[in-house]
Motif scaffolding. Structure first.
Motif, short mmCIF file in Angstrom:
data_model
loop_
_atom_site.label_atom_id
_atom_site.label_comp_id
_atom_site.label_asym_id
_atom_site.label_seq_id
_atom_site.Cartn_x
_atom_site.Cartn_y
_atom_site.Cartn_z
N SER A 1 0.85 -1.19 0.00
CA SER A 1 0.00 0.00 0.00
C SER A 1 0.88 1.24 0.00
CB SER A 1 -0.92 -0.01 1.22
OG SER A 1 -0.14 0.06 2.39
N ASP A 2 0.24 2.41 0.01
CA ASP A 2 0.99 3.67 -0.02
C ASP A 2 1.95 3.79 1.16
OD1 ASP A 2 -0.18 4.43 -2.34
OD2 ASP A 2 -1.71 5.69 -1.41
N ASP B 1 5.65 9.91 -14.81
CA ASP B 1 4.28 9.67 -15.28
C ASP B 1 3.20 10.23 -14.39
OD1 ASP B 1 4.90 8.52 -17.63
OD2 ASP B 1 4.62 6.45 -17.00
N ASP B 2 3.51 11.26 -13.61
CA ASP B 2 2.45 11.88 -12.83
C ASP B 2 2.68 13.39 -12.80
OD1 ASP B 2 0.24 11.35 -10.52
OD2 ASP B 2 1.52 13.06 -10.03
N PHE C 1 3.27 6.21 -11.71
CA PHE C 1 2.33 7.13 -11.07
C PHE C 1 1.84 6.64 -9.73
CE2 PHE C 1 -0.18 4.46 -13.95
CZ PHE C 1 -1.10 3.93 -13.06
N ALA C 2 2.01 5.34 -9.45
CA ALA C 2 1.54 4.80 -8.18
C ALA C 2 2.25 5.46 -7.00
CB ALA C 2 1.74 3.29 -8.13
#
Lengths: 347, 377
Positions: free
Chosen positions: A83-84, A129-130, A107-108
């Motif tokens: 998870s984050d 990518d973010d 981006f995660a």
């Protein structure tokens, strides 16, 4: 009644124990060493090293920086199903150990970068990518993938004889939709009446859409049966299967991310690789490291486009380079995108 | 209360302990074979367990593993193999996240509603497999595996931007949930992190599980049906009803297992929401022998392996691969299955020997003094 209250006591005691246990001991980042800049640190997303594509491109940037600046950089892979909070801990450990810049590949990492960047204002963070994280010490490394894909579409429309072209995306997510949108628009603007067959390998990355050459090969065979004679694969490692199928059936494939014509793993099939829509993740990673080294760290949105050279179409296959008609059309489209007369859609 | 039975405790503990020791030994063999220290990785990982921020990560992760494993264990007690926990919790998390983003009630209503939504969604999804099993005799293993894939496709549809999806950068989310649905945790400071409030729900569910299974008529019927369907039917238990109920409850608990993270931290379902919880839950339920305390230890162990192993990557001067932990988890599963069977057979032989000895003693006593009555054992 007596029993219930005993259970209640046991429950409360366990809970209290859990809290006290976790309150003791210092935090792992407190005790980590601090010193001079060790170099840059990459935190990969699921898929990790060895995907012959996106993550490996980031690694190439890291190696270049190591060579030039004498860094001892590091790259860390994630675990399945994290998870984050795990990503936050990973970035924090890297920042605390003295790596600068710390780059989240994919981006995660966006929520994690946002949180950790606020805690370590002296470290520069990058996120690939973010473009949603706005902070002084964060560089958003993003790309106009749709522009290179548009050019791939132009090339495909010029090269097709059956008037059927294929698009194979790895996973059905917004990022890959950009590749599809650009490619479709490029085909349609160039030649009317060409059908674009689109297919995504899986719904989620966990199912292996970016990492299953067999899935790519099956999908490509299906599109070839349906008459496609040039297929654009934006599917990471799965793209290798697409290229293999194209080579077997003597049709064209268009590669993605790096110049796949030059990749050792694909040497056997390289004659089937018409061109590749390149996305210079290596350059973006290297540039961020260099900017930190030079004392002027990049910040805000750093978007690579055809104009900056961060995305492009490769021309290492002679069959593509010496095809005057295709080259003329691609050059014309490239100029039009650069000066703004063509706006490429992203979805 | 039951008498403390040494024999039973010995048999119950022997299985997991043998499995763990075997897994550690085999992992060490792998380490030696690849020319690395067979001891240092364990030391490094144990060191990690002493850090408070790692402890928080372990507890949070274990709470989710625990709920998933309870869901699996409920099925196991009933002789049902619910492989669909994975699809059930993901779908439940999506629906809960969507409801949480579109419904705004005060906290004291919002949170129970969200929990209920999660449970109902999970139950609905497992219920499909349950209905198929009782009406058409479809194996729940096959049905739940397929439902996992269907759940993935359904989630893909539900998170499209013209359904309920909200795109943030390149990530697809379900939008941020209203603050009233955020479950407060225990904040231990910026360096340490926050324990999810729903950790306590996991503990409570463990207690409920124990009470229902061991202290209610329903729990007895459930276990009886699991042991022998025909015997249970003879004593008046409706086996079909039990299968369906067990499936529904299993799915409801599965539906809760993603919520500690959803309500406590991420507040949205996105492409980076963890997957695979349900499969780890199967490992944990096996390792914990379907016992609520055993499952708690197993969940903490697996969470420890998960959260302590990343440190192996940064170790100095020699870094180790953190996949050592993955190898260990795999070996534990193998060892668990083998050692449980071995211990079961060993226990049976011990029992037979003891019964044989007692019978022989009784026969001897009978011969010696024929007038004395022999107490039947």
């Amino acid at each position: 009644m007596r029993r219930v209250s005993r259970i209640a006591v046991a429950g409360v005691a366990t809970a209290a124990l859990a809290v006290t246990v976790s309150a003791c001991g210092s935090s792992s980042s407190e005790s980590a060493g601090q010193g001079k800049n060790l170099g840059l640190a990459l935190a990969y997303d699921v898929g990790g090293k060895g995907d012959q594509s996106f993550n490996d491109a980031a690694t190439a940037g890291l190696e270049k920086a190591d060579k030039e600046f004498g860094y001892k950089s590091t790259a860390v892979e994630p675990q399945d199903g994290e998870s984050d909070a795990d990503k936050v801990q990973r970035l924090e450990t890297l920042a605390k150990q003295g790596y600068n810049p710390v780059i989240g590949v994919g981006f995660a990492y966006a929520p994690a970068v946002k949180e950790v960047a606020a805690k370590y204002p002296k470290t520069t963070f990058g996120i690939v990518d973010d473009d949603t994280i706005k902070a002084k010490n964060v560089a958003d490394l993003v790309f106009h993938e749709e522009q290179a894909s548009y050019l791939a579409g132009v090339a495909a429309a010029k090269a097709t004889k059956s008037n059927v072209v294929g698009f194979i995306g790895g996973v059905d997510v917004p990022l890959i939709h950009k590749f599809e949108a650009g490619f479709k628009q490029g085909v349609q603007d160039t030649k009317k009446g060409v059908t674009v067959k689109s297919q995504y390998l899986t719904e989620t990355a966990a199912e292996g859409g970016f990492s299953s050459p067999d899935k790519g090969e099956n999908a490509a065979n299906g599109q070839i049966d349906a008459g496609a004679d040039i297929i654009y694969a934006a599917a990471g490692l799965s793209g290798q299967g697409v290229i293999k199928a194209a080579s077997t059936h003597k049709i064209w494939a268009i590669g993605v991310d790096s110049d796949q014509y030059k990749q050792a793993a694909l040497a056997k099939y390289k004659d089937a690789i018409f061109t590749s829509a390149m996305k210079d993740v290596a350059g973006a990673v290297y540039n961020l490291a260099k900017s930190v080294k030079d004392g002027k760290p990049e910040t805000g949105e750093v978007r690579a486009s055809l104009a900056t050279g961060g995305v492009s179409l490769s021309d290492s296959n002679p069959a593509f380079k010496n095809n005057a008609e295709v080259q003329a059309a691609v050059k014309k489209a490239e100029e039009a995108i650069k000066n703004g007369t063509i706006k490429v859609k992203t979805s | 209360m039951k008498k403390f039975d040494k024999e039973r405790v010995l048999l119950a503990v022997a299985g997991p302990v043998i499995a763990l020791v075997a897994a550690i030994v085999l992992t060490s063999v792998v380490l030696i074979a690849s020319g690395k220290s067979p001891i240092e990785p364990y030391v490094l990982m144990l060191q990690q367990a002493g850090y408070s921020d790692v402890q928080v990560l372990i507890i949070n992760q274990a709470s989710m593993y625990y709920l998933a494993a309870l869901a699996v264990a409920i099925g196991f007690r009933m002789n049902l193999f619910n492989i669909g926990v994975d699809g059930q919790y993901r779908l439940a998390a999506v629906i809960t996240a969507v409801v949480g983003a579109h419904l705004a009630l005060p906290s004291f209503l919002q949170i129970p509603v969200l929990l209920l939504v999660g449970m109902l969604t999970g139950a609905l999804w497992s219920g499909i497999a349950g209905v198929l099993k009782v009406t058409r005799g479809v194996s729940e293993v096959v049905a739940t595996i397929m439902l996992n894939s269907i759940a993935t496709a359904l989630i893909g549809y539900l998170t499209l931007s013209d359904v309920w999806g909200v795109q943030v950068g390149n990530n697809m989310t379900t939008g941020t949930m209203h603050k009233s649905g955020w479950f407060p945790g225990i904040d231990l400071g910026a360096d340490v992190g926050e324990i999810y409030g729903l950790v306590f729900l996991a503990v409570a569910m463990g207690i409920v599980y124990w009470i229902v299974l061991n202290r209610t008529r329903f729990g007895f019927d459930l276990r009886a049906t699991g042991e022998s369907e025909t015997a249970a039917a003879a004593s008046g238990v409706d086996a079909k009803k039990m299968v369906l109920t067990a499936m529904l409850i299993s799915g409801a608990v599965a539906g809760l297992s993603g919520l500690p993270l959803l309500l406590g931290d991420s507040h949205t379902y996105s492409l980076s929401f963890p997957t695979g919880l349900g499969f780890t839950g199967i490992t944990i339920a096996l390792l914990g022998r379907n016992n609520p305390v055993g499952i708690a230890f197993a969940a903490l162990l697996i969470a420890f392996l998960d959260k302590a192993s990343p440190a192996l990557d940064y170790a100095t001067p020699v870094a180790y691969e953190k996949e050592i932990a993955t190898i260990m988890q795999g070996l534990i599963v193998f060892a668990v299955v083998i050692s449980y069977e071995a211990v079961r057979q060993w226990g049976l032989r011990r029992q037979q020997k003891r019964v044989g000895a007692e019978l022989a003693a009784a026969a001897a006593a009978l011969n010696n003094s024929e007038k004395k009555e022999v107490a039947a054992r």
